[in-house]
Write a protein that holds these residues in place. Structure first.
Motif, PDB file in Angstrom:
ATOM      1  N   SER A 109      40.566  34.560  45.244  1.00  0.00           N
ATOM      2  CA  SER A 109      39.216  35.101  45.023  1.00  0.00           C
ATOM      3  C   SER A 109      39.259  36.444  44.320  1.00  0.00           C
ATOM      4  CB  SER A 109      38.497  35.274  46.367  1.00  0.00           C
ATOM      5  OG  SER A 109      37.224  35.868  46.180  1.00  0.00           O
ATOM      6  N   TYR A 110      38.358  36.634  43.393  1.00  0.00           N
ATOM      7  CA  TYR A 110      38.164  37.983  42.848  1.00  0.00           C
ATOM      8  C   TYR A 110      37.334  38.790  43.847  1.00  0.00           C
ATOM      9  CZ  TYR A 110      33.496  36.334  41.383  1.00  0.00           C
ATOM     10  OH  TYR A 110      32.226  35.828  41.363  1.00  0.00           O
TER      11      TYR A 110
ATOM     12  N   THR B 144      53.375  37.476  51.344  1.00  0.00           N
ATOM     13  CA  THR B 144      52.494  38.628  51.095  1.00  0.00           C
ATOM     14  C   THR B 144      51.390  38.268  50.111  1.00  0.00           C
ATOM     15  OG1 THR B 144      54.445  40.009  51.360  1.00  0.00           O
ATOM     16  CG2 THR B 144      52.517  41.059  50.371  1.00  0.00           C
ATOM     17  N   GLY B 145      50.159  38.610  50.470  1.00  0.00           N
ATOM     18  CA  GLY B 145      49.024  38.371  49.584  1.00  0.00           C
ATOM     19  C   GLY B 145      49.219  39.120  48.269  1.00  0.00           C
ATOM     20  N   VAL B 146      48.798  38.488  47.184  1.00  0.00           N
ATOM     21  CA  VAL B 146      49.024  39.089  45.865  1.00  0.00           C
ATOM     22  C   VAL B 146      47.702  39.574  45.265  1.00  0.00           C
ATOM     23  CG1 VAL B 146      49.960  38.736  43.551  1.00  0.00           C
ATOM     24  CG2 VAL B 146      51.007  37.576  45.507  1.00  0.00           C
ATOM     25  N   LYS B 147      47.697  40.878  44.914  1.00  0.00           N
ATOM     26  CA  LYS B 147      46.511  41.502  44.302  1.00  0.00           C
ATOM     27  C   LYS B 147      46.816  41.785  42.836  1.00  0.00           C
ATOM     28  CE  LYS B 147      45.090  43.647  48.648  1.00  0.00           C
ATOM     29  NZ  LYS B 147      44.690  44.877  49.353  1.00  0.00           N
ATOM     30  N   VAL B 148      46.073  41.154  41.965  1.00  0.00           N
ATOM     31  CA  VAL B 148      46.356  41.245  40.528  1.00  0.00           C
ATOM     32  C   VAL B 148      45.292  42.077  39.833  1.00  0.00           C
ATOM     33  CG1 VAL B 148      46.548  39.873  38.409  1.00  0.00           C
ATOM     34  CG2 VAL B 148      47.552  39.023  40.546  1.00  0.00           C
TER      35      VAL B 148
ATOM     36  N   TYR C   6      49.586  29.439  55.197  1.00  0.00           N
ATOM     37  CA  TYR C   6      48.566  29.909  54.249  1.00  0.00           C
ATOM     38  C   TYR C   6      49.087  30.994  53.300  1.00  0.00           C
ATOM     39  CZ  TYR C   6      47.577  34.435  56.543  1.00  0.00           C
ATOM     40  OH  TYR C   6      47.672  35.721  57.036  1.00  0.00           O
ATOM     41  N   GLY C   7      48.368  31.127  52.196  1.00  0.00           N
ATOM     42  CA  GLY C   7      48.619  32.205  51.246  1.00  0.00           C
ATOM     43  C   GLY C   7      47.322  32.608  50.571  1.00  0.00           C
ATOM     44  N   VAL C   8      47.228  33.881  50.205  1.00  0.00           N
ATOM     45  CA  VAL C   8      46.012  34.379  49.549  1.00  0.00           C
ATOM     46  C   VAL C   8      46.408  35.217  48.329  1.00  0.00           C
ATOM     47  CG1 VAL C   8      43.874  35.706  49.833  1.00  0.00           C
ATOM     48  CG2 VAL C   8      44.850  34.516  51.812  1.00  0.00           C
ATOM     49  N   PHE C   9      45.624  35.093  47.291  1.00  0.00           N
ATOM     50  CA  PHE C   9      45.815  35.917  46.095  1.00  0.00           C
ATOM     51  C   PHE C   9      44.449  36.174  45.475  1.00  0.00           C
ATOM     52  CE2 PHE C   9      46.065  31.470  45.039  1.00  0.00           C
ATOM     53  CZ  PHE C   9      45.209  31.352  43.963  1.00  0.00           C
ATOM     54  N   GLY C  10      44.382  37.140  44.588  1.00  0.00           N
ATOM     55  CA  GLY C  10      43.103  37.397  43.934  1.00  0.00           C
ATOM     56  C   GLY C  10      43.244  38.416  42.829  1.00  0.00           C
TER      57      GLY C  10
END
Ligand code: FMN
Length: 149
Positions: A56-57, A120-124, A86-90
């Motif tokens: 998600s942005y 680890t969640g990835v913030k781009v 689970y994994g999360v990125f955005g």
């Protein structure tokens, strides 16, 4: 074969590009991956998968979820996702004071649902550059390692 579902939202394509990188890397490990736009999804869709991801942005200047993610986010915590990884990125923009908070918001919900954190969640920052690509691939690698152990 393990199956993964990536549910994402993307207004201008940056988060979608991240999702495609994660998806391709999961496929490298022989995982069967489905990508769904959140507009066509509900949290219950995760129940049929082994590996569950959200991309998600972040919106709203001071870090709020996109409108189309709000109900999905709320309902996610009510599920029983125990046994799933689970994994999360955005994507976000580090111009804003609260950067990529949607990633933290979704990790919190997955924890409440009892899923196991795969990496680890990835913030781009905006569109994924080479170093982001490495982090996104690592997220996929770590998720698979966690799933297999
Ligand atoms: C009105 C508006 C508010 C935004 N607020 C934030 C914010 O608070 N934090 C953040 O990290 N990014 C914020 N962004 C940046 C977007 O998250 C960023 O452009 C992202 O790359 C969009 O992803 P997408 O291409 O997948 O839609 C905002 C963008 C807009 C247009």
């Amino acid at each position: 074969m393990a199956e993964a579902l990536i549910i994402y939202t993307s207004l201008t394509g940056n988060t979608e590009a991240c999702a495609e990188i994660v998806s391709a890397q999961l496929e490298e490990h022989g995982i069967d991956v489905t990508m769904e736009d959140v507009m066509l999804s509900e949290p219950e869709d995760f129940l049929d998968y082994d590996i569950v991801l959200v991309g998600s942005y972040t919106y709203g200047v001071d870090g709020v979820l996109p409108d189309e993610m709000e109900e999905f986010h709320e309902e996610l915590a009510e599920l029983d996702l125990s046994g799933k990884v689970y994994g999360v990125f955005g994507s976000g923009d580090d111009f804003y004071p609260v950067f990529c908070s949607a990633v933290d918001d979704f990790e919190e919900q997955f924890e409440k649902a009892g899923a196991v954190k795969g990496g680890t969640g990835v913030k781009v920052n905006l569109y994924p550059e080479e170093e982001d690509e490495e982090l996104l691939k690592k997220l996929a690698d770590d998720i698979v390692a966690k799933y297999e152990n």
